[in-house]
Design a protein around this motif. Structure first.
Motif, PDB file in Angstrom:
ATOM      1  N   ASP A 154       5.130  -8.514   4.336  1.00 61.93           N
ATOM      2  CA  ASP A 154       6.231  -9.069   3.553  1.00 61.93           C
ATOM      3  C   ASP A 154       6.003  -8.834   2.067  1.00 61.93           C
ATOM      4  O   ASP A 154       6.934  -8.522   1.317  1.00 61.93           O
ATOM      5  CB  ASP A 154       6.367 -10.570   3.831  1.00 61.93           C
ATOM      6  CG  ASP A 154       6.872 -10.835   5.245  1.00 61.93           C
ATOM      7  OD1 ASP A 154       7.418  -9.892   5.857  1.00 61.93           O
ATOM      8  OD2 ASP A 154       6.699 -11.975   5.731  1.00 61.93           O
ATOM      9  N   THR A 155       4.724  -9.012   1.634  1.00 63.38           N
ATOM     10  CA  THR A 155       4.413  -8.812   0.224  1.00 63.38           C
ATOM     11  C   THR A 155       4.636  -7.369  -0.175  1.00 63.38           C
ATOM     12  O   THR A 155       5.203  -7.070  -1.226  1.00 63.38           O
ATOM     13  CB  THR A 155       2.947  -9.205  -0.053  1.00 63.38           C
ATOM     14  OG1 THR A 155       2.753 -10.567   0.300  1.00 63.38           O
ATOM     15  CG2 THR A 155       2.598  -9.013  -1.522  1.00 63.38           C
ATOM     16  N   ASP A 183       6.618  -5.277   1.291  1.00 62.31           N
ATOM     17  CA  ASP A 183       8.052  -5.015   1.303  1.00 62.31           C
ATOM     18  C   ASP A 183       8.720  -5.550   0.052  1.00 62.31           C
ATOM     19  O   ASP A 183       9.674  -4.958  -0.467  1.00 62.31           O
ATOM     20  CB  ASP A 183       8.690  -5.657   2.537  1.00 62.31           C
ATOM     21  CG  ASP A 183       8.277  -4.946   3.826  1.00 62.31           C
ATOM     22  OD1 ASP A 183       8.412  -5.557   4.892  1.00 62.31           O
ATOM     23  OD2 ASP A 183       7.810  -3.785   3.745  1.00 62.31           O
ATOM     24  N   GLU A 184       8.209  -6.679  -0.438  1.00 62.14           N
ATOM     25  CA  GLU A 184       8.784  -7.287  -1.639  1.00 62.14           C
ATOM     26  C   GLU A 184       8.684  -6.341  -2.834  1.00 62.14           C
ATOM     27  O   GLU A 184       9.579  -6.290  -3.678  1.00 62.14           O
ATOM     28  CB  GLU A 184       8.061  -8.594  -1.946  1.00 62.14           C
ATOM     29  CG  GLU A 184       8.588  -9.307  -3.188  1.00 62.14           C
ATOM     30  CD  GLU A 184       7.762 -10.526  -3.528  1.00 62.14           C
ATOM     31  OE1 GLU A 184       8.017 -11.120  -4.590  1.00 62.14           O
ATOM     32  OE2 GLU A 184       6.859 -10.881  -2.735  1.00 62.14           O
ATOM     33  N   TYR A 185       7.573  -5.620  -2.913  1.00 65.24           N
ATOM     34  CA  TYR A 185       7.351  -4.717  -4.038  1.00 65.24           C
ATOM     35  C   TYR A 185       7.681  -3.258  -3.705  1.00 65.24           C
ATOM     36  O   TYR A 185       7.410  -2.364  -4.517  1.00 65.24           O
ATOM     37  CB  TYR A 185       5.885  -4.787  -4.501  1.00 65.24           C
ATOM     38  CG  TYR A 185       5.421  -6.163  -4.905  1.00 65.24           C
ATOM     39  CD1 TYR A 185       6.288  -7.052  -5.533  1.00 65.24           C
ATOM     40  CD2 TYR A 185       4.112  -6.575  -4.672  1.00 65.24           C
ATOM     41  CE1 TYR A 185       5.873  -8.313  -5.911  1.00 65.24           C
ATOM     42  CE2 TYR A 185       3.681  -7.824  -5.051  1.00 65.24           C
ATOM     43  CZ  TYR A 185       4.552  -8.695  -5.673  1.00 65.24           C
ATOM     44  OH  TYR A 185       4.118  -9.939  -6.055  1.00 65.24           O
TER      45      TYR A 185
END
Length: 279
Positions: free
Chosen positions: A33-34, A36-38
């Motif tokens: 998720d992290t 994907d966030e960046y």
């Protein structure tokens, strides 16, 4: 009975392994998720968001963003600045060890960078502010009664900055801080000397007072050192030396110490010293 026990243990082990798999899956999804966030962030986006986090006081978030930026864009014109930004964010996040390590890393990797003087200055600033907590920010305290280790480190950091970069824009501030640090270190010697006086270790008290006069000239601690020498020499029945100390004191400080001690500065300081929380 033995078969039942074996089955029970097998079921327990299976349950624990499934739980571990779920935990690993959860952690893995969190990392994903992290990432994907960046995923669509460019270097400018990282810098902008990290700067916003610093301005908002969200230093942990800023550190995370700067470190992600450095890992994704380790080279380029802005990579050195990112390293400095990480060091500063650690400093503001009250993580002095990490801040100094980051500053040292910057100095080692970028010894000729135009901002390397700031790295030396930041190291001094980190040590200068070490140990200042909530109480110190809102109540009067006497830092000269504490362990002087960080104060000495800070003094050395600023001295190195001035020696290496005498034209740096950070030199004037470093010089002012060095004056405060020198005064603080001198008064620490006075506190130690008084401790020895209370224990009737008069020779040790004289040695500490002598250190102040020889090493910390022109500091507010000098008249207090002379007072200690007067009393200590008198206790040791060294009459001539006691008279010499008295003569020097009266010649230079006929009206008493020109700068009052920290504890005598205000009523609140007197109360703080009476409570004895610094001792």
């Amino acid at each position: 009975m033995r078969l039942i026990l074996i089955k029970f243990l097998f079921i327990c082990c299976l349950g624990l392994s499934l739980q571990g798999c779920e935990t690993l899956k959860s952690l893995g999804s969190s990392d994903t998720d992290t990432e994907d966030e960046y995923a669509d962030w460019n270097a400018e986006k990282f810098r902008s968001e990290a700067k916003t986090a610093v301005e908002a006081g969200s230093y942990e978030k800023a550190i995370k963003l700067y470190e992600a930026l450095e890992s994704r864009y380790p080279f380029g014109d802005e990579s050195a600045q990112t390293q400095l930004d990480i060091a500063y964010a650690y400093y503001k996040n009250s993580d002095p060890e990490a801040a100094i390590a980051a500053a040292d890393r910057f100095i080692k990797i970028n010894p000729r960078n135009s901002s390397v003087d700031y790295a030396y200055y930041l190291k001094g600033l980190v040590n200068y502010n070490r140990g200042i907590g909530f109480i110190d920010r809102f109540l009067p305290t006497d830092t000269s009664q504490r362990d002087p280790g960080y104060a000495r480190d800070s003094y050395d950091n600023f001295a190195e900055l001035i020696r290496r970069f005498p034209q740096s824009k950070y030199v004037p501030d470093a010089q002012q801080r060095m004056i405060a640090l020198k005064n603080n270190l001198a008064m620490h010697e006075i506190h130690v000397a008084r401790f020895y006086m209370k224990r009737k270790a008069y020779l040790a008290a004289v040695n500490r007072a002598t250190t102040v006069i020889e090493k910390y000239q022109r500091t507010p601690a000098v008249p207090y050192a002379l007072q200690i020498m007067q009393e200590a020499y008198a206790k040791l029945e060294m009459v001539d030396l006691a008279k010499d100390a008295t003569r020097v004191y009266e010649l230079n400080y006929p009206n008493g110490p020109p700068v009052p001690e920290h504890k005598d500065a205000t009523f609140s300081h007197k109360v703080w010293d009476f409570i004895g929380l610094e001792k």
